[in-house]
Design a protein around this motif. Structure first.
Motif, PDB file in Angstrom:
ATOM      1  N   GLY A   1      -7.213 104.834  74.614  1.00  0.00           N
ATOM      2  CA  GLY A   1      -5.766 104.879  74.388  1.00  0.00           C
ATOM      3  C   GLY A   1      -5.187 103.552  73.944  1.00  0.00           C
TER       4      GLY A   1
ATOM      5  N   LEU B   1      -5.336 100.143  71.471  1.00  0.00           N
ATOM      6  CA  LEU B   1      -5.865  99.691  70.179  1.00  0.00           C
ATOM      7  C   LEU B   1      -5.871  98.172  70.037  1.00  0.00           C
ATOM      8  CD1 LEU B   1      -3.930 102.260  67.926  1.00  0.00           C
ATOM      9  CD2 LEU B   1      -6.141 102.543  69.053  1.00  0.00           C
ATOM     10  N   HIS B   2      -5.458  97.469  71.081  1.00  0.00           N
ATOM     11  CA  HIS B   2      -5.395  96.006  71.005  1.00  0.00           C
ATOM     12  C   HIS B   2      -6.795  95.403  71.110  1.00  0.00           C
ATOM     13  CE1 HIS B   2      -1.355  97.177  72.333  1.00  0.00           C
ATOM     14  NE2 HIS B   2      -0.929  96.118  71.668  1.00  0.00           N
ATOM     15  N   ASP B   3      -7.136  94.539  70.165  1.00  0.00           N
ATOM     16  CA  ASP B   3      -8.493  93.986  70.249  1.00  0.00           C
ATOM     17  C   ASP B   3      -8.603  92.497  69.937  1.00  0.00           C
ATOM     18  OD1 ASP B   3      -8.131  94.014  67.514  1.00  0.00           O
ATOM     19  OD2 ASP B   3      -9.925  95.178  67.056  1.00  0.00           O
TER      20      ASP B   3
ATOM     21  N   SER C   1     -11.053  95.586  78.402  1.00  0.00           N
ATOM     22  CA  SER C   1      -9.784  95.007  77.988  1.00  0.00           C
ATOM     23  C   SER C   1      -8.710  96.079  77.886  1.00  0.00           C
ATOM     24  CB  SER C   1      -9.976  94.334  76.618  1.00  0.00           C
ATOM     25  OG  SER C   1      -8.759  93.786  76.171  1.00  0.00           O
TER      26      SER C   1
ATOM     27  N   THR D   1       0.458  98.719  79.909  1.00  0.00           N
ATOM     28  CA  THR D   1       0.552  99.184  81.294  1.00  0.00           C
ATOM     29  C   THR D   1       0.154 100.657  81.382  1.00  0.00           C
ATOM     30  OG1 THR D   1       2.903  99.404  80.820  1.00  0.00           O
ATOM     31  CG2 THR D   1       2.277  97.588  82.202  1.00  0.00           C
TER      32      THR D   1
ATOM     33  N   THR E   1     -13.587  83.839  81.060  1.00  0.00           N
ATOM     34  CA  THR E   1     -14.707  84.750  80.823  1.00  0.00           C
ATOM     35  C   THR E   1     -16.019  83.979  80.756  1.00  0.00           C
ATOM     36  OG1 THR E   1     -13.331  86.145  79.472  1.00  0.00           O
ATOM     37  CG2 THR E   1     -15.680  86.353  79.122  1.00  0.00           C
TER      38      THR E   1
HETATM   39  C1  B12 Z   1      -0.856  92.261  68.364  1.00  0.00           C
HETATM   40  C2  B12 Z   1      -0.132  93.325  69.179  1.00  0.00           C
HETATM   41  C3  B12 Z   1      -0.196  94.640  68.723  1.00  0.00           C
HETATM   42  C4  B12 Z   1      -1.006  95.051  67.501  1.00  0.00           C
HETATM   43  C5  B12 Z   1      -2.493  95.104  67.926  1.00  0.00           C
HETATM   44  C6  B12 Z   1      -3.410  94.671  66.802  1.00  0.00           C
HETATM   45  C7  B12 Z   1      -4.801  94.390  67.299  1.00  0.00           C
HETATM   46  N1  B12 Z   1      -5.718  94.568  66.400  1.00  0.00           N
HETATM   47  O1  B12 Z   1      -5.040  93.993  68.450  1.00  0.00           O
HETATM   48  C8  B12 Z   1      -0.403  96.463  67.189  1.00  0.00           C
HETATM   49  C9  B12 Z   1       0.724  96.311  66.198  1.00  0.00           C
HETATM   50  C10 B12 Z   1      -1.387  97.493  66.691  1.00  0.00           C
HETATM   51  C11 B12 Z   1       0.232  96.815  68.519  1.00  0.00           C
HETATM   52  C12 B12 Z   1       0.553  98.106  68.843  1.00  0.00           C
HETATM   53  C13 B12 Z   1       1.228  98.443  70.017  1.00  0.00           C
HETATM   54  N2  B12 Z   1       1.714  97.602  70.943  1.00  0.00           N
HETATM   55 CO1  B12 Z   1       1.255  95.727  70.996  1.00  0.00          CO
HETATM   56  N3  B12 Z   1       1.204  93.880  71.066  1.00  0.00           N
HETATM   57  C14 B12 Z   1       0.615  92.974  70.338  1.00  0.00           C
HETATM   58  C15 B12 Z   1       0.991  91.579  70.842  1.00  0.00           C
HETATM   59  C16 B12 Z   1       2.132  91.066  69.973  1.00  0.00           C
HETATM   60  C17 B12 Z   1      -0.086  90.510  70.868  1.00  0.00           C
HETATM   61  C18 B12 Z   1      -1.367  90.874  71.628  1.00  0.00           C
HETATM   62  C19 B12 Z   1      -2.420  89.833  71.352  1.00  0.00           C
HETATM   63  O2  B12 Z   1      -3.245  90.018  70.471  1.00  0.00           O
HETATM   64  N4  B12 Z   1      -2.316  88.671  72.045  1.00  0.00           N
HETATM   65  C20 B12 Z   1      -3.168  87.499  71.763  1.00  0.00           C
HETATM   66  C21 B12 Z   1      -4.467  87.591  72.532  1.00  0.00           C
HETATM   67  C22 B12 Z   1      -5.313  86.362  72.218  1.00  0.00           C
HETATM   68  O3  B12 Z   1      -4.157  87.590  73.890  1.00  0.00           O
HETATM   69  P1  B12 Z   1      -4.688  88.689  74.919  1.00  0.00           P
HETATM   70  O4  B12 Z   1      -4.885  89.998  74.252  1.00  0.00           O
HETATM   71  O5  B12 Z   1      -3.878  88.641  76.152  1.00  0.00           O
HETATM   72  O6  B12 Z   1      -6.156  88.176  75.240  1.00  0.00           O
HETATM   73  C23 B12 Z   1      -6.469  87.052  76.025  1.00  0.00           C
HETATM   74  C24 B12 Z   1      -6.749  87.420  77.471  1.00  0.00           C
HETATM   75  O7  B12 Z   1      -5.986  88.527  77.921  1.00  0.00           O
HETATM   76  C25 B12 Z   1      -8.227  87.662  77.516  1.00  0.00           C
HETATM   77  N5  B12 Z   1      -8.735  88.983  77.113  1.00  0.00           N
HETATM   78  C26 B12 Z   1      -8.105  90.029  76.556  1.00  0.00           C
HETATM   79  N6  B12 Z   1      -8.936  91.048  76.352  1.00  0.00           N
HETATM   80  C27 B12 Z   1     -10.128  90.643  76.806  1.00  0.00           C
HETATM   81  C28 B12 Z   1     -11.332  91.326  76.834  1.00  0.00           C
HETATM   82  C29 B12 Z   1     -12.438  90.706  77.343  1.00  0.00           C
HETATM   83  C30 B12 Z   1     -13.726  91.441  77.377  1.00  0.00           C
HETATM   84  C31 B12 Z   1     -12.295  89.392  77.833  1.00  0.00           C
HETATM   85  C32 B12 Z   1     -13.439  88.746  78.372  1.00  0.00           C
HETATM   86  C33 B12 Z   1     -11.090  88.713  77.786  1.00  0.00           C
HETATM   87  C34 B12 Z   1     -10.016  89.344  77.268  1.00  0.00           C
HETATM   88  O8  B12 Z   1      -8.720  86.696  76.629  1.00  0.00           O
HETATM   89  C35 B12 Z   1      -7.827  86.567  75.521  1.00  0.00           C
HETATM   90  C36 B12 Z   1      -7.869  85.154  74.997  1.00  0.00           C
HETATM   91  O9  B12 Z   1      -7.540  84.218  75.976  1.00  0.00           O
HETATM   92  C37 B12 Z   1       1.447  91.891  72.311  1.00  0.00           C
HETATM   93  C38 B12 Z   1       2.450  90.909  72.929  1.00  0.00           C
HETATM   94  C39 B12 Z   1       1.778  89.887  73.823  1.00  0.00           C
HETATM   95  N7  B12 Z   1       2.573  88.959  74.265  1.00  0.00           N
HETATM   96  O10 B12 Z   1       0.620  89.936  74.147  1.00  0.00           O
HETATM   97  C40 B12 Z   1       2.012  93.301  72.138  1.00  0.00           C
HETATM   98  C41 B12 Z   1       2.038  94.260  73.341  1.00  0.00           C
HETATM   99  C42 B12 Z   1       0.746  94.185  74.119  1.00  0.00           C
HETATM  100  N8  B12 Z   1       2.153  95.559  72.671  1.00  0.00           N
HETATM  101  C43 B12 Z   1       2.959  96.355  73.277  1.00  0.00           C
HETATM  102  C44 B12 Z   1       3.260  97.660  72.844  1.00  0.00           C
HETATM  103  C45 B12 Z   1       4.333  98.402  73.620  1.00  0.00           C
HETATM  104  C46 B12 Z   1       2.606  98.246  71.746  1.00  0.00           C
HETATM  105  C47 B12 Z   1       2.813  99.654  71.194  1.00  0.00           C
HETATM  106  C48 B12 Z   1       2.973 100.767  72.246  1.00  0.00           C
HETATM  107  C49 B12 Z   1       4.031  99.563  70.263  1.00  0.00           C
HETATM  108  C50 B12 Z   1       4.541 100.849  69.696  1.00  0.00           C
HETATM  109  N9  B12 Z   1       5.776 101.111  70.048  1.00  0.00           N
HETATM  110  O11 B12 Z   1       3.822 101.541  69.009  1.00  0.00           O
HETATM  111  C51 B12 Z   1       1.551  99.871  70.336  1.00  0.00           C
HETATM  112  C52 B12 Z   1       0.429 100.514  71.137  1.00  0.00           C
HETATM  113  C53 B12 Z   1      -0.777 100.835  70.315  1.00  0.00           C
HETATM  114  C54 B12 Z   1      -1.950 101.213  71.198  1.00  0.00           C
HETATM  115  N10 B12 Z   1      -2.133 102.491  71.462  1.00  0.00           N
HETATM  116  O12 B12 Z   1      -2.667 100.348  71.645  1.00  0.00           O
HETATM  117  C55 B12 Z   1       3.537  95.750  74.538  1.00  0.00           C
HETATM  118  C56 B12 Z   1       2.909  96.264  75.820  1.00  0.00           C
HETATM  119  C57 B12 Z   1       3.944  96.479  76.891  1.00  0.00           C
HETATM  120  C58 B12 Z   1       3.401  97.142  78.073  1.00  0.00           C
HETATM  121  N11 B12 Z   1       3.991  96.782  79.191  1.00  0.00           N
HETATM  122  O13 B12 Z   1       2.527  97.943  78.085  1.00  0.00           O
HETATM  123  C59 B12 Z   1       3.326  94.216  74.270  1.00  0.00           C
HETATM  124  C60 B12 Z   1       3.151  93.376  75.536  1.00  0.00           C
HETATM  125  C61 B12 Z   1       4.563  93.732  73.492  1.00  0.00           C
HETATM  126  C62 B12 Z   1       5.843  93.756  74.290  1.00  0.00           C
HETATM  127  N12 B12 Z   1       6.241  92.643  74.846  1.00  0.00           N
HETATM  128  O14 B12 Z   1       6.468  94.756  74.407  1.00  0.00           O
HETATM  129  N13 B12 Z   1       0.420  95.737  69.281  1.00  0.00           N
END
Ligand code: B12
Length: 232
Positions: free
Chosen positions: A120, A122-124, A168, A172, A223
């Motif tokens: 469910g 798609l964030h990667d 990952s 929520t 990690t």
């Molecule tokens: C990019 C993004 C998208 C992109 C994703 C593209 C992609 N290829 O990943 C797109 C546009 C597709 C998207 C879609 C959606 N998104 Co979005 N997205 C984001 C955004 C802006 C950035 C996420 C990101 O990449 N962060 C940068 C990385 C480096 O950080 P990170 O993921 O946290 O990872 C770090 C750690 O967590 C950890 N980590 C993470 N994963 C893993 C895995 C492993 C194995 C390990 C070891 C470590 C690790 O290490 C990383 C590096 O330090 C966030 C906002 C935010 N502040 O995060 C919203 C956010 C996550 N999205 C959100 C939402 C609501 C959505 C949508 C529902 C929007 C919509 N209305 O359609 C859809 C859902 C799609 C779905 N079914 O997944 C919300 C989630 C809110 C919630 N409470 O659930 C956020 C928080 C934005 C917001 N403030 O409202 N999104």
């Protein structure tokens, strides 16, 4: 700076060599924020060619830029198409890092780590960054991709015998899937064969404890520390 770079002189000065690493990180960050995949890739390649450490590019430019994207998305300054453009640019950067001739991670002799984004979701980007950092430390990473159902994690454990499985989730609404993965691994009788750790924005230590995960990773650096601690 390589000759084939078409960047405006005003942006890069007279040559990349005159640019400090910090300025270079800022340029990469800016290119990701602008959603300019081509420029991002070119800058990353140039940085690597100039001997900048790949880990530093990840930490100082890529993680920073996607955090800024998250901030701008939250503030309403970025819309989904902007976010998609920026994530495309960050993927291009990861691709450049992976395919760089001077990238480390050529041997994979320290064991297997399976990673995947739960069903469910798609964030990667975060997962990909963590996967890349593990590869640099000579772990073999089996990346199951996004939207991965519990059965696929179970199958991957059977097939690859990983030291650890990293789950990952960024929503929520999808972190509950992590519990389902752990339950499925348990039901398959494989829970004792591997560690499972969880990561992503809405995940907390409390949540990890509640669902019976072995570890909560706050970020990609954490990690590495965790996986290193498992292999010694
Ligand atoms: C990019 C993004 C998208 C992109 C994703 C593209 C992609 N290829 O990943 C797109 C546009 C597709 C998207 C879609 C959606 N998104 Co979005 N997205 C984001 C955004 C802006 C950035 C996420 C990101 O990449 N962060 C940068 C990385 C480096 O950080 P990170 O993921 O946290 O990872 C770090 C750690 O967590 C950890 N980590 C993470 N994963 C893993 C895995 C492993 C194995 C390990 C070891 C470590 C690790 O290490 C990383 C590096 O330090 C966030 C906002 C935010 N502040 O995060 C919203 C956010 C996550 N999205 C959100 C939402 C609501 C959505 C949508 C529902 C929007 C919509 N209305 O359609 C859809 C859902 C799609 C779905 N079914 O997944 C919300 C989630 C809110 C919630 N409470 O659930 C956020 C928080 C934005 C917001 N403030 O409202 N999104």
């Amino acid at each position: 700076m390589a000759q084939d770079t078409n960047l405006p002189a005003s942006e890069l000065g007279n040559g990349m060599k005159e640019i400090s690493d910090e300025e270079l990180y800022s340029l990469i960050e800016e290119a990701v924020l602008d959603g300019d995949a081509e420029l991002t890739m070119r800058l990353v390649k140039e940085a690597l060619a100039n001997g900048v450490n790949p880990d530093d590019i990840v930490a100082n430019a890529l993680v920073k830029s996607m955090s800024a994207v998250g901030r701008d998305f939250k503030n309403g300054e970025f819309y989904i198409p902007d976010v998609l453009m920026s994530s495309r640019a960050s993927h291009a950067a990861l691709f450049a890092l992976q395919s760089a001739s001077n990238a480390p991670a050529l041997t994979k002799d320290r064991g297997v780590v399976v990673v995947g984004t739960v069903a469910g979701d798609l964030h990667d980007i975060g997962k990909n960054i963590a996967a890349l950092m593990l590869q640099y430390q000579r772990f073999e990473v089996v990346d199951l991709g996004i939207d991965v159902v519990p059965e696929v994690f179970v199958q991957a454990i059977r097939e690859h015998h990983p030291i650890v499985v990293g789950l990952s989730a960024l929503l929520t609404t999808t972190i509950g899937e992590m519990r389902k993965v752990i339950e499925a691994v348990d039901a398959a009788g494989l829970r004792d064969t591997t560690k499972i750790y969880v990561s992503g924005l809405p995940v907390t230590q409390e949540f990890a404890d509640e669902i019976g995960a072995d570890h909560y990773c706050e970020d990609a650096r954490d990690t590495l520390d965790y996986v290193e601690s498992l292999v010694g």
